[in-house]
Design an enzyme around this catalytic site. Structure first.
Site, short mmCIF file in Angstrom:
data_model
loop_
_atom_site.label_atom_id
_atom_site.label_comp_id
_atom_site.label_asym_id
_atom_site.label_seq_id
_atom_site.Cartn_x
_atom_site.Cartn_y
_atom_site.Cartn_z
N GLY A 64 16.55 50.24 -6.61
CA GLY A 64 17.93 50.23 -7.11
C GLY A 64 18.69 51.42 -6.56
O GLY A 64 18.38 51.94 -5.48
N GLY A 65 19.65 51.86 -7.35
CA GLY A 65 20.48 52.99 -6.91
C GLY A 65 19.68 54.25 -6.66
O GLY A 65 20.13 55.16 -5.94
N GLY A 105 29.10 55.94 30.76
CA GLY A 105 29.50 56.62 29.53
C GLY A 105 28.34 57.41 28.93
O GLY A 105 28.53 58.45 28.29
N ALA A 106 27.12 56.89 29.16
CA ALA A 106 25.94 57.56 28.60
C ALA A 106 25.78 58.96 29.20
O ALA A 106 25.29 59.87 28.54
CB ALA A 106 24.70 56.71 28.84
C1 HXC Z 1 12.14 52.56 -18.85
C2 HXC Z 1 10.27 52.01 -17.66
C3 HXC Z 1 11.05 51.73 -16.52
C4 HXC Z 1 12.44 51.89 -16.63
C5 HXC Z 1 8.99 51.42 -16.02
N1 HXC Z 1 9.02 51.80 -17.30
N2 HXC Z 1 10.22 51.36 -15.53
N3 HXC Z 1 10.82 52.41 -18.81
N4 HXC Z 1 12.94 52.30 -17.81
N5 HXC Z 1 13.23 51.67 -15.61
C6 HXC Z 1 7.86 51.98 -18.18
C7 HXC Z 1 7.20 50.68 -18.52
O1 HXC Z 1 7.85 50.10 -19.62
C8 HXC Z 1 5.82 51.15 -18.89
O2 HXC Z 1 5.89 51.72 -20.18
C9 HXC Z 1 5.58 52.30 -17.93
O3 HXC Z 1 6.87 52.71 -17.50
C10 HXC Z 1 4.80 51.91 -16.73
O4 HXC Z 1 5.36 50.74 -16.17
P1 HXC Z 1 4.48 49.48 -15.78
O5 HXC Z 1 5.40 48.35 -15.63
O6 HXC Z 1 3.34 49.35 -16.69
O7 HXC Z 1 3.93 49.95 -14.37
P2 HXC Z 1 3.69 49.10 -13.07
O8 HXC Z 1 3.02 47.81 -13.40
O9 HXC Z 1 3.03 50.01 -12.11
O10 HXC Z 1 5.14 48.72 -12.51
C11 HXC Z 1 6.03 49.72 -12.10
C12 HXC Z 1 7.42 49.12 -11.88
C13 HXC Z 1 7.86 48.35 -13.13
C14 HXC Z 1 7.39 48.22 -10.65
C15 HXC Z 1 8.36 50.30 -11.56
O11 HXC Z 1 7.65 49.16 -14.26
C16 HXC Z 1 9.28 47.93 -13.09
O12 HXC Z 1 9.64 46.95 -12.43
N6 HXC Z 1 10.12 48.64 -13.84
C17 HXC Z 1 11.50 48.35 -13.97
C18 HXC Z 1 12.21 48.70 -12.72
C19 HXC Z 1 13.69 48.52 -12.88
O13 HXC Z 1 14.19 47.40 -12.95
N7 HXC Z 1 14.40 49.65 -13.03
C20 HXC Z 1 15.77 49.66 -13.21
C21 HXC Z 1 16.32 49.44 -11.85
S1 HXC Z 1 18.02 49.66 -11.80
P3 HXC Z 1 4.69 51.68 -21.22
O14 HXC Z 1 5.26 52.23 -22.46
O15 HXC Z 1 4.26 50.26 -21.32
O16 HXC Z 1 3.65 52.55 -20.61
C22 HXC Z 1 18.16 51.23 -11.34
C23 HXC Z 1 19.53 51.58 -11.10
C24 HXC Z 1 19.66 52.96 -10.69
O17 HXC Z 1 17.29 51.96 -11.22
C25 HXC Z 1 21.10 53.16 -10.58
C26 HXC Z 1 21.44 54.43 -10.00
C27 HXC Z 1 22.87 54.47 -9.69
#
Ligand code: HXC
Length: 511
Positions: A168-169, A403-404
């Site tokens: 993401g971001g 040009g290069a």
């Molecule tokens: C809160 C999160 C989290 C998140 C993971 N966790 N991502 N908690 N916010 N974004 C937590 C999980 O709930 C879990 O908590 C622990 O971290 C470990 O994650 P798992 O899923 O068990 O690990 P894994 O299987 O290795 O997968 C990792 C992952 C997956 C691929 C990163 O967790 C995932 O897809 N997370 C969401 C990613 C996402 O959509 N993020 C937002 C993107 S938008 P527990 O309590 O169970 O241990 C974004 C915008 C940024 O980032 C904008 C900036 C401008």
């Protein structure tokens, strides 16, 4: 004594991060924890952690019951090779390293301090992205980091190591920093992940295929370096930092060498093939000319028709841009222009002289190139060289066409010392192309004796460095084996060079 505020207990608790189970899971994935990484990166016992006791202040979705000391990121100050460094390391064992508001504030705090103190920032990224429970506050946190990445750009070096997901971001912080290092098998970067692609564009692809280390090293150019382990990534940072100053007011470090300036490798004198269409390996030229074992190639697997390396001459750090005739005849295309432009701008920002080795038949012809915007992308490299005020030294080894020729740090755009080898061909275009145009009406059979004679005449007249030397466009024509010594002397002469550009808010580089 209130157990809640027990000194020893709290310190111990802070060091546990997300707890034993989560640490085990991290290790099982072949990954180090955030603190282990900091220890591996920094000089022994040099780390002073700050903000160990920071916790989030959110109460959404039950978060008030889940506060972890440090809030999922380890931050502080330490040393790399004895030099001060600010570092943050995201802790995947705490909420998946996700970025909440306080987590972001910790990163911002060390960045602010690093900027004021003129100290590089190294970011170790391992995060699930925006902390979903915190919502817009985490977006604000990201933006505050992006702002600082931008304000630090060109003032202090910023290095990102991706050691897990970065989606993401979140990708935009590394993207703004100077160097991004990806590790095989554990680093992933993408703006939208495989699951979303499946829904929206119906494309089926896994993490690795979409945004793994190989993809970003070879295809997108997002990775400046690709390495095979975390340890290798830290080793690389220790190496990289040796070419770079602490900040834009300092000179890069001097690394003494036993390699003598006068070393002249005679084989270079006959290294360039007599046939101008035959390739050769420019990397061998660089290895020979620069201090022994001093090269560090950046973007090694991307746009291989141009080489961008750090190297040293008699202990002085330099940036090197060189055509690689082994790939696409060393022509300039979109990717190589952008790759080299960013490198030249980095060097210019941090007082690192740029040495350019030219063997360029021109810009790559093609509909894809034209439609892809080679005009604006090629202009980036031209602009980068034009605006650069660091010492600029150019060696034309063979072709410098069209040009290069102008683009590649020519005299006309403030090249300080421009040298040519006797094999240099400096002309508007290659002799065959030139004859085809000038004698368009005469050329029916390209293999006719007459055409061959015309080509030969043109080659004799223009495909050499002497006409350019007569006009002062090259300062001297030198024996290839003299290159090392001449470069060392030129760098020494230019060491106090001062040049500047007209005062302005900023230029408008063709993006
Ligand atoms: C809160 C999160 C989290 C998140 C993971 N966790 N991502 N908690 N916010 N974004 C937590 C999980 O709930 C879990 O908590 C622990 O971290 C470990 O994650 P798992 O899923 O068990 O690990 P894994 O299987 O290795 O997968 C990792 C992952 C997956 C691929 C990163 O967790 C995932 O897809 N997370 C969401 C990613 C996402 O959509 N993020 C937002 C993107 S938008 P527990 O309590 O169970 O241990 C974004 C915008 C940024 O980032 C904008 C900036 C401008």
């Amino acid at each position: 004594n209130n157990m809640k505020y027990n000194f020893e207990l709290l310190h111990k608790k802070a060091l546990e991060g997300g707890g034993k189970e989560k640490i085990q899971k991290q290790h099982d994935l072949g990954k180090l924890t955030a603190r282990e990484r900091v220890d591996c990166l920094l000089d022994r016992n040099s780390f002073d952690e700050i903000d160990k006791f920071v916790v989030h202040n959110s109460s959404n979705f039950g978060l008030q019951k889940r506060k972890v000391l440090g809030d999922g990121v380890v931050t502080g100050f330490g040393k790399v090779n004895g030099r001060n460094i600010a570092v943050f390391s995201q802790d995947f064992t705490v909420f998946g390293g996700s970025l909440g508001y306080m987590h972001a504030q910790k990163i911002c705090k060390i960045m602010d301090c690093a900027l004021k103190s003129g100290v590089p920032v190294i970011g170790l990224n391992d995060s699930g992205g925006a902390r979903i429970q915190e919502g817009v506050e985490s977006l604000g946190g990201y933006a505050e980091i992006f702002l600082r990445n931008t304000l630090c750009s060109g003032v202090i070096p910023q290095i990102s190591i991706i050691l897990g997901p970065c989606a993401g971001g979140a990708v935009y912080s590394p993207a703004i920093t100077d160097f991004t290092i990806l590790v095989d098998g554990i680093s992933y970067m993408f703006v939208t992940g495989p699951a979303v692609l499946k829904e929206v564009t119906h494309e089926q692809i896994d993490f690795e295929g979409l945004g793994g280390s190989r993809v970003h090293a070879e295809k997108s150019g997002v990775a400046s370096f690709r390495v095979s382990s975390e340890q290798e990534a830290f080793e690389l940072v220790r190496k990289l930092i040796e070419y770079i100053p602490q900040n834009n007011t300092q000179e890069p470090p001097f690394i003494p060498t036993t390699d003598i300036p006068e070393r002249a490798d005679k084989f270079l004198d006959s290294f360039i093939p007599g046939d101008p269409s035959k390739p050769y390996d420019m990397y061998i030229v660089l290895q020979t000319v620069f201090d022994k074992d001093s090269l560090l190639e950046v973007h090694q697997d991307y746009a291989k028709n141009i080489l961008t390396c750090f190297g040293r001459l008699n202990g002085r750090s330099c940036g090197i841009v060189a055509q690689q005739p082994k790939y696409l005849a060393g022509c300039l295309d979109i990717d190589s222009s952008v790759k080299a432009a960013r490198f030249v701008r980095f060097c210019d920002a941090f007082n690192i002289p740029v040495i350019t080795f030219v063997d360029v038949p021109g810009f790559l012809p093609g509909v894809n190139q034209e439609h892809g915007g080679i005009i604006k992308h090629g202009a980036k490299l031209l602009y980068a060289y034009c605006e650069a005020t660091i010492p600029k030294i150019t060696i034309i080894t063979r072709k410098a066409y069209g040009g290069a020729y102008d683009v590649m740090s020519s005299k006309h755009i403030r090249g300080d010392v421009n040298l040519a080898w006797p094999t240099a061909e400096i002309a508007v275009m290659g002799p065959e192309g030139a004859v085809n145009i000038i004698f368009k009406n005469l050329v029916r059979d390209k293999n006719s004796k007459m055409v061959k004679k015309l080509v030969q005449d043109y080659r004799e007249k223009f495909s050499n460095p002497y006409i350019a030397a007569e006009k002062g466009y090259v300062d001297d024509i030198i024996k290839p084996s003299e290159t090392r010594l001449r470069l060392i002397k030129a760098l020494d002469f230019l060491k106090d060079k001062r040049d500047s550009n007209p005062p302005r808010k900023h230029g408008n580089i063709p993006l």
